[in-house]
Design a protein around this motif. Sequence first.
Motif, mmCIF file in Angstrom:
data_model
loop_
_atom_site.group_PDB
_atom_site.id
_atom_site.type_symbol
_atom_site.label_atom_id
_atom_site.label_comp_id
_atom_site.label_asym_id
_atom_site.label_seq_id
_atom_site.Cartn_x
_atom_site.Cartn_y
_atom_site.Cartn_z
ATOM 1 N N LYS A 11 11.970 3.821 -11.918
ATOM 2 C CA LYS A 11 11.928 3.830 -10.663
ATOM 3 C C LYS A 11 10.498 4.487 -10.214
ATOM 4 N N GLY A 14 7.957 1.805 -10.493
ATOM 5 C CA GLY A 14 8.036 0.611 -9.538
ATOM 6 C C GLY A 14 7.619 1.073 -8.159
ATOM 7 N N ARG A 15 7.559 2.251 -7.921
ATOM 8 C CA ARG A 15 7.086 2.624 -6.474
ATOM 9 C C ARG A 15 5.659 2.673 -6.577
ATOM 10 N N GLU A 16 4.973 3.225 -7.674
ATOM 11 C CA GLU A 16 3.602 3.201 -7.890
ATOM 12 C C GLU A 16 2.981 1.961 -7.949
ATOM 13 N N GLU A 17 3.587 0.969 -8.561
ATOM 14 C CA GLU A 17 3.129 -0.348 -8.352
ATOM 15 C C GLU A 17 3.050 -0.948 -7.106
ATOM 16 N N LYS A 18 4.060 -0.767 -6.479
ATOM 17 C CA LYS A 18 3.947 -1.182 -4.870
ATOM 18 C C LYS A 18 2.865 -0.560 -4.181
ATOM 19 N N ARG A 19 2.539 0.511 -4.381
ATOM 20 C CA ARG A 19 1.479 1.396 -3.845
ATOM 21 C C ARG A 19 0.222 0.881 -4.131
ATOM 22 N N ILE A 21 -0.487 -2.198 -5.338
ATOM 23 C CA ILE A 21 -0.774 -3.479 -4.905
ATOM 24 C C ILE A 21 -0.938 -3.530 -3.095
ATOM 25 N N ALA A 22 -0.393 -2.728 -2.408
ATOM 26 C CA ALA A 22 -0.610 -2.456 -0.959
ATOM 27 C C ALA A 22 -1.893 -1.796 -0.823
ATOM 28 N N ALA A 53 -1.081 -4.158 -11.386
ATOM 29 C CA ALA A 53 -0.678 -5.602 -11.428
ATOM 30 C C ALA A 53 -2.149 -6.287 -12.048
ATOM 31 N N ASN A 411 -3.921 5.585 -8.280
ATOM 32 C CA ASN A 411 -3.359 5.376 -6.911
ATOM 33 C C ASN A 411 -3.885 6.699 -5.953
#
Length: 450
Positions: A11, A14-19, A21-22, A53, A411
């Motif tokens: 979990k 997943g949160r860090e991956e989204k951050r 990319i953003a 990514a 990040n």
Amino acid sequence: MITIDRKRLEKLQGREEKRFIADHPRSAALYERAQGSLLGGVPMNWMKKWAGAFPVFVAKAKGAHFTCVDGREYVDLCLGDTGAMTGHSPDAVVQAVAKRASEGITLMLPTEDALFVGEDLKKRFGLPYWQFTLTATDANRFSIRIAREITQRPKILVFHYCYHGTVDETFAGLHDGVVGPRRGNIGPPVNPQETTRVVEFNDLNALEEALKQHDVACILAEPAMTNVGIILPDPGYWKAARELARRYGSLLIADETHTICAGPGGCTAEWKLEPDMLAFGKAIGSGIPGATYGCSEEVAQRISARMHLEDCDVGGIGGTLAGNAQSLAAMRATLEHVLTAENFEKMLALAERFNEGASGEIKKHRLPWNVQRLGCRAEYTFCQRPPRNGRESAAAADFELERFLHLYALNRGVLLTPFHNMALMCPETTAGDVDQHTRIFAEAAVELAS
Ligand SMILES: Cc1ncc(COP(=O)(O)O)c(C=O)c1O
């Protein structure tokens, strides 16, 4: 000791991956464009392995910091996996390289800088004669060729989970005690069983068994293993191993490419190793391509007796750009002004600060991990006690956890070395940079432990 909850880790990942990319739209766009012209979208295949990514595209770097194309700033604890252990673009090297670039880059003729570098290396490492290549890989390859030629023996010996660059013979591993291609070995020219003996580090009995057959030309070794976490030699290990190599007529080649982090003369000077040959690349030119290998008086005499003028350009040791004026200018400036005893003193203290900071958090959060240090390099592994050999260290590897910690740090503005958990200090690294990592590491530990 706590155990990592894998669901929680997934979990958080997943949160860090989204951050990630953003936060990196420009890098994302460049990566997308790169798919059209670069194989896999990267200039070199291992660049795909960065946490996140896509790789962060760099705008500029100086000292211990860099800025990415999205304008974000980072503390660089990777430092080009030692290529920039000098700090990025040190002023003295930039000036020397700019001057040389305007006065001729490559000629196939020597420049006076080569003499300064040879004399400096002789003082640092105690070996009298030096040659130059463009990469540490080539320095190792040519050292192996010389060892084979003068001993007239076919095999080389390496340690399980070693890494010495893209040297075919070294992409070997032990599989249930039997030598074979290492996992991921792309198109091995022959089964490395034909060329290579592999033993575990810190195992003198295994080393003696392997040397006893009198067919090993050389032991190619990092004095401390650095590419599967930091693995230090047991007390007395190298004295005994050195003695065994002499007894069985095998040469000892010290690959100091990473272990130069131990001090100005690497582990060879720190631990009085007396290798027959030594290879050193990456940081020697502050990242300008260049590497070197040196040899003892005896090796020099034996190989000189076997080389003939007419064939000296076709013997498998060479490279048109090897020893070029530009790389020698960079090496001279690096050795004279950057990899100095004074700078090492600062760097060693910072690595100790890193070690204490990370160890403190590990203890506080009851994580079953440890931190090892070799000179200005520190690294954590996911086991309680420092591993003694490659097998133990590889068994403690945790790809998911490693990726999470790397991405978490990235990040928040800190770059760690990909492929393992290594942090390196350069002369420009500050205590504040180290403490920034410790704070982030502590935050990650809290999230993992809660
Ligand atoms: C110990 C050691 N030797 C040699 C090399 C090869 O260096 P290069 O890739 O610059 O040829 C590496 C690369 O990581 C290394 O870690």
